[in-house]
Design a protein around this motif. Structure first.
Motif, PDB file in Angstrom:
ATOM      1  N   GLN A 186      45.996  99.136  68.495  1.00  0.00           N
ATOM      2  CA  GLN A 186      44.672  98.556  69.227  1.00  0.00           C
ATOM      3  C   GLN A 186      45.039  97.171  70.008  1.00  0.00           C
ATOM      4  N   ALA A 187      44.888  97.167  71.301  1.00  0.00           N
ATOM      5  CA  ALA A 187      45.210  95.983  72.078  1.00  0.00           C
ATOM      6  C   ALA A 187      44.035  95.342  72.376  1.00  0.00           C
ATOM      7  N   VAL A 188      44.024  93.959  72.425  1.00  0.00           N
ATOM      8  CA  VAL A 188      42.999  93.223  72.671  1.00  0.00           C
ATOM      9  C   VAL A 188      43.263  92.334  73.914  1.00  0.00           C
ATOM     10  N   GLU A 189      42.679  91.908  74.680  1.00  0.00           N
ATOM     11  CA  GLU A 189      43.169  90.831  75.775  1.00  0.00           C
ATOM     12  C   GLU A 189      42.181  89.680  75.943  1.00  0.00           C
ATOM     13  N   TRP A 190      42.641  88.580  75.798  1.00  0.00           N
ATOM     14  CA  TRP A 190      41.949  87.135  75.783  1.00  0.00           C
ATOM     15  C   TRP A 190      42.259  86.617  77.212  1.00  0.00           C
ATOM     16  N   LYS A 191      41.380  86.244  77.795  1.00  0.00           N
ATOM     17  CA  LYS A 191      41.459  85.456  79.055  1.00  0.00           C
ATOM     18  C   LYS A 191      41.702  84.096  79.011  1.00  0.00           C
TER      19      LYS A 191
ATOM     20  N   ASP B  99      38.534  82.758  76.593  1.00  0.00           N
ATOM     21  CA  ASP B  99      37.590  83.723  76.458  1.00  0.00           C
ATOM     22  C   ASP B  99      38.185  84.861  75.783  1.00  0.00           C
ATOM     23  N   THR B 100      37.539  85.269  74.506  1.00  0.00           N
ATOM     24  CA  THR B 100      37.978  86.141  73.767  1.00  0.00           C
ATOM     25  C   THR B 100      37.164  87.271  73.687  1.00  0.00           C
ATOM     26  N   GLY B 101      36.149  87.314  74.601  1.00  0.00           N
ATOM     27  CA  GLY B 101      35.238  88.482  74.745  1.00  0.00           C
ATOM     28  C   GLY B 101      33.968  88.071  73.995  1.00  0.00           C
ATOM     29  N   THR B 102      34.116  87.430  72.826  1.00  0.00           N
ATOM     30  CA  THR B 102      32.922  87.197  72.047  1.00  0.00           C
ATOM     31  C   THR B 102      32.677  85.753  71.888  1.00  0.00           C
ATOM     32  N   THR B 103      33.535  84.996  72.356  1.00  0.00           N
ATOM     33  CA  THR B 103      33.354  83.630  72.174  1.00  0.00           C
ATOM     34  C   THR B 103      34.250  82.670  73.318  1.00  0.00           C
ATOM     35  N   GLU B 104      34.039  81.518  73.425  1.00  0.00           N
ATOM     36  CA  GLU B 104      35.004  80.689  74.499  1.00  0.00           C
ATOM     37  C   GLU B 104      34.817  79.382  73.494  1.00  0.00           C
ATOM     38  N   LEU B 105      36.593  78.892  73.774  1.00  0.00           N
ATOM     39  CA  LEU B 105      36.795  77.830  73.067  1.00  0.00           C
ATOM     40  C   LEU B 105      37.498  76.972  74.296  1.00  0.00           C
ATOM     41  N   THR B 106      37.588  75.676  74.193  1.00  0.00           N
ATOM     42  CA  THR B 106      37.771  74.910  75.086  1.00  0.00           C
ATOM     43  C   THR B 106      38.737  73.881  74.820  1.00  0.00           C
TER      44      THR B 106
ATOM     45  N   ALA C 235      45.944  69.771  77.063  1.00  0.00           N
ATOM     46  CA  ALA C 235      44.685  70.562  76.890  1.00  0.00           C
ATOM     47  C   ALA C 235      45.060  71.539  75.921  1.00  0.00           C
ATOM     48  N   MET C 236      46.149  72.455  76.335  1.00  0.00           N
ATOM     49  CA  MET C 236      46.588  73.352  75.557  1.00  0.00           C
ATOM     50  C   MET C 236      46.611  73.173  74.074  1.00  0.00           C
ATOM     51  N   THR C 237      47.163  71.862  73.640  1.00  0.00           N
ATOM     52  CA  THR C 237      47.235  71.501  72.434  1.00  0.00           C
ATOM     53  C   THR C 237      45.836  71.284  71.759  1.00  0.00           C
ATOM     54  N   ALA C 238      45.288  70.718  72.371  1.00  0.00           N
ATOM     55  CA  ALA C 238      43.523  70.554  71.988  1.00  0.00           C
ATOM     56  C   ALA C 238      42.969  72.131  71.869  1.00  0.00           C
ATOM     57  N   LEU C 239      43.226  72.937  72.511  1.00  0.00           N
ATOM     58  CA  LEU C 239      42.748  74.356  72.460  1.00  0.00           C
ATOM     59  C   LEU C 239      43.535  74.937  71.127  1.00  0.00           C
ATOM     60  N   ALA C 240      44.649  74.667  70.978  1.00  0.00           N
ATOM     61  CA  ALA C 240      45.207  75.392  69.965  1.00  0.00           C
ATOM     62  C   ALA C 240      44.572  74.783  68.474  1.00  0.00           C
ATOM     63  N   LYS C 241      44.289  73.498  68.401  1.00  0.00           N
ATOM     64  CA  LYS C 241      43.637  72.910  67.493  1.00  0.00           C
ATOM     65  C   LYS C 241      42.191  73.514  67.225  1.00  0.00           C
ATOM     66  N   GLU C 242      41.461  73.742  68.417  1.00  0.00           N
ATOM     67  CA  GLU C 242      40.108  74.349  68.167  1.00  0.00           C
ATOM     68  C   GLU C 242      40.297  75.698  67.650  1.00  0.00           C
ATOM     69  N   LEU C 243      41.324  76.693  68.018  1.00  0.00           N
ATOM     70  CA  LEU C 243      41.552  77.929  67.591  1.00  0.00           C
ATOM     71  C   LEU C 243      41.967  78.095  66.019  1.00  0.00           C
ATOM     72  N   LEU C 244      42.779  76.987  65.652  1.00  0.00           N
ATOM     73  CA  LEU C 244      43.019  77.080  64.243  1.00  0.00           C
ATOM     74  C   LEU C 244      41.989  76.770  63.485  1.00  0.00           C
TER      75      LEU C 244
END
Length: 94
Positions: free
Chosen positions: A2-7, A27-34, A60-69
């Protein structure tokens, strides 16, 4: 398989005072993190916008990575697993 695309969208803003702000949205398709980041040019330094863009975007990407983790850790706990002592132990190994 299965392939999933996140934008991912990255927005950069620079003001006249040498401050660059970045906002990255996943944007994961079901949620957004910033994540957000800033960079400031020291008054004694030459203002090179590209460097400010890189710093602000990276922060900003470092902050996003923390949100995702953090989201992954909450999901793991939601499944009844205990929170690991370090982020490196979470999830799949490399």
């Amino acid at each position: 398989m299965q392939a999933v695309e996140w934008k991912v969208r990255l927005h950069l803003f620079e003001d006249d005072e040498g401050t660059t702000r970045a906002r990255v949205v996943l944007d994961t398709g079901t949620t957004e993190l910033t994540g957000q980041g800033t960079a400031h040019c020291h008054p004694a330094d030459t203002n090179v916008p590209g460097i400010g863009d890189e710093l602000a975007a990276g922060r900003a990407m470092t902050a996003l990575a923390k949100e995702l983790l953090d989201a992954a850790e909450r999901d793991i706990e939601g499944m009844g697993a205990s929170r690991p002592s370090t982020r490196e132990t979470v999830g799949w190994t490399t």
